[in-house]
Enzyme design. Structure first.
Site, short mmCIF file in Angstrom:
data_model
loop_
_atom_site.label_atom_id
_atom_site.label_comp_id
_atom_site.label_asym_id
_atom_site.label_seq_id
_atom_site.Cartn_x
_atom_site.Cartn_y
_atom_site.Cartn_z
CG HIS A 20 -2.15 -0.90 1.00
ND1 HIS A 20 -2.08 -2.26 1.12
CD2 HIS A 20 -3.43 -0.61 0.66
CE1 HIS A 20 -3.28 -2.77 0.87
NE2 HIS A 20 -4.11 -1.79 0.58
CE LYS A 32 -6.00 -10.12 12.72
NZ LYS A 32 -5.49 -11.27 13.49
#
Length: 208
Positions: free
Chosen positions: A36, A117
């Site tokens: 990212h 998550k």
């Protein structure tokens, strides 16, 4: 339980609501912190000049991520020496680490889904509304079970980032997730955070 095939249409994304269980099938890519940050600096903000095979990988990613899903995951992979890759375990990584980048990455690549998550924050939730996209919560602590959904490793990019941080291209079948942030501005994580804060505040005010 809804069955969705990747790539996913905007209409299908907008039909999803928080709390819905989904089975995903198709091609997705793994990507964590290094990926990212690399995407943001090299292709979105362009604060870092492309190096090596960056532009070649970028052109492939534009095709692979369009209408697709990125999975916050640092897999355990066998066959690294022979390149006969197989996912042994691929549980989700805590997603909030990607909060500074995720909305921009979603918009730039037209990502329809993010899997991880723990949920994400307000910036990503806004990105889900604008792109549109959704956040899928995967089962923490079930890495070996989830790996059974990975039918084939189609390839890998940026292996020099390290096995957990590389971009793994995988074909999945009936990958189990739950929608916890949708394209309508609803976030189960925000609801839980708020209710937890209320309980904590009440407990702190109670006399000993």
């Amino acid at each position: 339980m809804k069955q969705l095939t990747i790539p996913i249409s905007d209409e299908a994304i907008r039909s999803l609501k928080v709390g819905e269980p989904v089975m995903l099938s198709g091609v997705m890519i793994t990507g964590r912190d290094t990926v990212h940050k690399w995407m943001m600096e090299t292709f979105i903000k362009k604060t870092r000049a492309p190096q090596g095979d960056d532009m070649q990988v970028y052109e492939e990613l534009k095709k692979l991520l369009n209408g697709a899903v990125i999975y916050h995951c640092g897999p355990v992979v066998s066959g690294l020496d022979t390149k006969d890759y197989k996912f042994v375990a691929d549980g989700p990584t805590t997603s909030i680490r990607e909060e500074p980048y995720q909305a921009d990455v979603m918009k730039h690549f037209n990502l329809k889904g993010v899997i991880g998550k723990g949920g994400m924050g307000a910036k990503t939730l806004k990105g889900c509304q604008e792109t549109p996209g959704v956040y899928f919560h995967a089962i923490g602590g079930a890495a070996s079970f989830i790996a059974q959904s990975v039918k084939k490793v189609l390839g890998v990019y940026k292996l020099e980032f390290g096995t957990p941080e590389a971009l793994w291209v995988i074909e999945v079948k009936d990958f189990p997730v739950v929608v916890t942030m949708d394209a309508h501005g609803d976030s189960q994580h925000a609801v839980i955070d708020e209710s937890s804060k209320e309980v904590l505040d009440r407990l702190l005010k109670e006399p000993y």
